[in-house]
Write an enzyme that holds these catalytic residues in place. Structure first.
Site, PDB file in Angstrom:
ATOM      1  N   ARG A 127      15.782  -9.473   4.000  1.00 44.54           N
ATOM      2  CA  ARG A 127      15.959  -9.582   5.455  1.00 44.54           C
ATOM      3  C   ARG A 127      16.773  -8.406   6.008  1.00 44.54           C
ATOM      4  O   ARG A 127      16.524  -7.954   7.124  1.00 44.54           O
ATOM      5  CB  ARG A 127      16.634 -10.913   5.811  1.00 44.54           C
ATOM      6  CG  ARG A 127      15.659 -12.062   5.750  1.00 44.54           C
ATOM      7  CD  ARG A 127      16.321 -13.377   6.059  1.00 44.54           C
ATOM      8  NE  ARG A 127      15.305 -14.385   6.356  1.00 44.54           N
ATOM      9  CZ  ARG A 127      15.564 -15.666   6.548  1.00 44.54           C
ATOM     10  NH1 ARG A 127      16.798 -16.106   6.481  1.00 44.54           N
ATOM     11  NH2 ARG A 127      14.590 -16.501   6.813  1.00 44.54           N
ATOM     12  N   GLY A 177      10.734 -21.205   8.174  1.00 42.91           N
ATOM     13  CA  GLY A 177      10.282 -22.124   9.215  1.00 42.91           C
ATOM     14  C   GLY A 177       9.556 -21.416  10.350  1.00 42.91           C
ATOM     15  O   GLY A 177       8.542 -21.903  10.852  1.00 42.91           O
ATOM     16  N   GLY A 185      10.870 -17.804   3.104  1.00 39.90           N
ATOM     17  CA  GLY A 185      11.560 -18.863   2.370  1.00 39.90           C
ATOM     18  C   GLY A 185      11.665 -18.511   0.894  1.00 39.90           C
ATOM     19  O   GLY A 185      11.796 -17.353   0.533  1.00 39.90           O
ATOM     20  N   LYS A 233       8.246 -30.283   0.363  1.00 38.42           N
ATOM     21  CA  LYS A 233       8.007 -31.424   1.245  1.00 38.42           C
ATOM     22  C   LYS A 233       6.775 -31.287   2.116  1.00 38.42           C
ATOM     23  O   LYS A 233       6.634 -30.312   2.839  1.00 38.42           O
ATOM     24  CB  LYS A 233       9.210 -31.584   2.182  1.00 38.42           C
ATOM     25  CG  LYS A 233      10.426 -32.179   1.530  1.00 38.42           C
ATOM     26  CD  LYS A 233      11.415 -32.509   2.619  1.00 38.42           C
ATOM     27  CE  LYS A 233      12.674 -33.076   2.031  1.00 38.42           C
ATOM     28  NZ  LYS A 233      13.723 -33.152   3.022  1.00 38.42           N
TER      29      LYS A 233
HETATM   30  C1  3PG Z   1      16.177 -19.659   7.788  1.00 32.62           C
HETATM   31  O1  3PG Z   1      16.575 -19.084   6.784  1.00 32.62           O
HETATM   32  O2  3PG Z   1      15.386 -20.621   7.744  1.00 32.62           O
HETATM   33  C2  3PG Z   1      16.586 -19.128   9.125  1.00 32.62           C
HETATM   34  O3  3PG Z   1      17.590 -18.189   8.988  1.00 32.62           O
HETATM   35  C3  3PG Z   1      16.998 -20.238  10.055  1.00 32.62           C
HETATM   36  O4  3PG Z   1      18.045 -20.965   9.498  1.00 32.62           O
HETATM   37  P1  3PG Z   1      18.133 -22.534   9.761  1.00 32.62           P
HETATM   38  O5  3PG Z   1      16.952 -23.163   9.090  1.00 32.62           O
HETATM   39  O6  3PG Z   1      19.448 -22.949   9.138  1.00 32.62           O
HETATM   40  O7  3PG Z   1      18.095 -22.737  11.236  1.00 32.62           O
END
Ligand code: 3PG
Ligand code: MG
Length: 429
Positions: free
Chosen positions: A39, A409, A386, A200
């Site tokens: 990132r 997400g 992710g 999930k």
């Molecule tokens: C992530 O890694 O999913 C993003 O940085 C958002 O973080 P969060 O899911 O804690 O909002």
């Protein structure tokens, strides 16, 4: 569809203080070291652009989920050090994102200089999308640039409320992510194969629904597949599963059947798996072939295979897809024009004893190799963020894919066709 929001090129940044929202929510090891800086790497083009165009750059981000309290273990200080190395420019760090110290540091910041603010989520107002807090942040700068693609699915002070206080534009990473993922969903080169893993079903329900409506093949692996298999009546021993998701799994299977009745479409659940009674590098593993029974027949030949050979025992867990399922999915990839991949096929964190690939990471590795052309065809490849990114990075393969998203997400929501609040809030062109 091309990007409709103002981007960096649409704003004059020379001599301005620019507040950049990055997503530096990077994984940290037990010792507090950054274990994956993808990132940070992906944020560099926007920062270079701003510095080269005469801006003073103030960066804000969150890390982890400190829930409104200061937690030194979730400080962005290690990121400041890593960023400084990667950017090749001094990065000043202030231990708060608002208040006097932040204001003083921002005040004296000159064009070409970089300041990183402490974790936004040390203040509860960040996640509350608090307007006053957004105003305090905004007071540090003249322009806001949203480049934290990984967090734009959240409506927080630094993604939404902030845009009411400053002229706002998208950074290069955000624009590229949104354009790339949207184009894959809207105009994929076909056939389109989606390989979805992870834990999930509930987290990926919308993306599964969407992919069933647009893809030619949807293949499921990972712990999520266990819940689907359970929904079909298969005994899965003590495999990781989300029992409350079984009704959702049934719904998805029905949706897939309905799609199959309409057109040529494949919904694939693993037909075999690697099982063990515990999760560690030394655990004894075996292959259970509950779908075709071919492996058990061949292993036992000419005897009849023993009764348990095609069953997961009560004390066993499915930890990876088996070779038959791996080959099946790799086979569909041989015909694909595009592959969308999100989520590992098994437990990839367990280290191998003699090899870098752990005992239950072979399925994931096989799928990755198939996508990268190991067996002939090399489709366009889109990898959702992710945990998948961590695996791909450890294998040294990030650059081999066409696009590896920095969002978890956020990339799923975009794939599902959802609007992202942090993008919607930006000014139009
Ligand atoms: C992530 O890694 O999913 C993003 O940085 C958002 O973080 P969060 O899911 O804690 O909002
Ligand atoms: Mg998240």
């Amino acid at each position: 569809m091309s990007f409709t929001k103002k981007s960096l090129q649409d704003v004059e940044v020379k001599g301005k203080k620019v507040l950049v929202r990055a997503d530096y929510n990077v994984p940290l090891s037990d010792k507090g070291e950054i274990s994956d800086d993808y990132r940070i790497q992906q944020s560099l083009p926007t920062l270079h652009y701003l510095l080269q165009h005469g801006a003073a750059v103030i960066i804000c981000s969150h890390l982890g989920r400190p829930e409104g309290k200061t937690n030194p273990a979730e400080s962005l200080f290690p990121v400041a050090k890593r960023l400084q190395k990667m950017l090749g420019v001094d990065v000043e760090f202030v231990p708060d994102c608002v208040g006097e110290r932040a204001e003083k540091a921002a005040e004296k910041l000159q064009p070409g200089q970089v300041l990183l603010l402490e974790n936004l989520r040390f203040h509860p107002e960040e996640e509350a999308n608090d307007d006053q807090f957004a105003g305090q942040l905004a007071s540090l700068a003249d322009i806001f640039v949203q480049d934290g693609f990984g967090v734009v699915h959240r409506a927080h002070a630094s993604t939404e409320a902030i845009t009411k206080h400053l002229p706002s534009a998208a950074g290069l990473l955000l624009e590229h992510e949104v354009d790339t993922i949207t184009n894959v969903v809207e105009t994929p080169k076909r056939p389109l194969v989606a390989v979805i893993g992870g834990a999930k079903i509930a987290d990926k329900i919308e993306v599964l629904q969407k992919l069933i409506s647009i893809a030619d093949v949807v293949a499921v692996g990972g712990a999520m597949a266990n819940t689907f298999l359970q929904a079909t009546g298969l005994r899965i021993g003590k495999s990781k599963t989300e029992a409350e998701d079984v009704p959702l799994a049934k719904e998805i299977i029905e949706l897939a059947h309905a799609e199959k009745a309409k057109r040529s479409f494949v919904f694939y659940l693993p037909q075999d798996g690697v099982v063990a009674s515990r999760v560690d590098s030394h655990a004894k593993t075996r292959i259970v072939d509950w779908g075709t029974h071919a492996i058990a027949d061949i292993e036992a030949y000419p005897r009849r295979p023993d009764r348990e050979a095609s069953k997961v025992a009560e004390d066993e867990m499915i930890l990876d897809i088996g070779p038959f399922s791996g080959a099946f999915i790799a086979g569909t990839i041989q015909l694909a024009g595009t592959v969308i991949w999100n989520g590992a096929m098994g437990v990839t964190e367990t280290k191998g004893v003699q090899s870098p690939v752990g005992p239950t990471a072979h399925g994931t590795e096989l799928i990755m190799e198939a996508m990268l052309g190991e067996f002939g065809n090399r489709p366009y490849s889109l990898v959702g963020g992710g945990d998948t990114v961590g695996f791909v990075e450890n294998c040294g393969m990030v650059k081999s894919f066409n696009h590896v998203s920095t969002g978890g997400g956020a990339s799923l929501e975009l794939l599902a066709g959802r609007k992202l609040p942090g993008v919607e809030a930006l000014e139009g062109k």
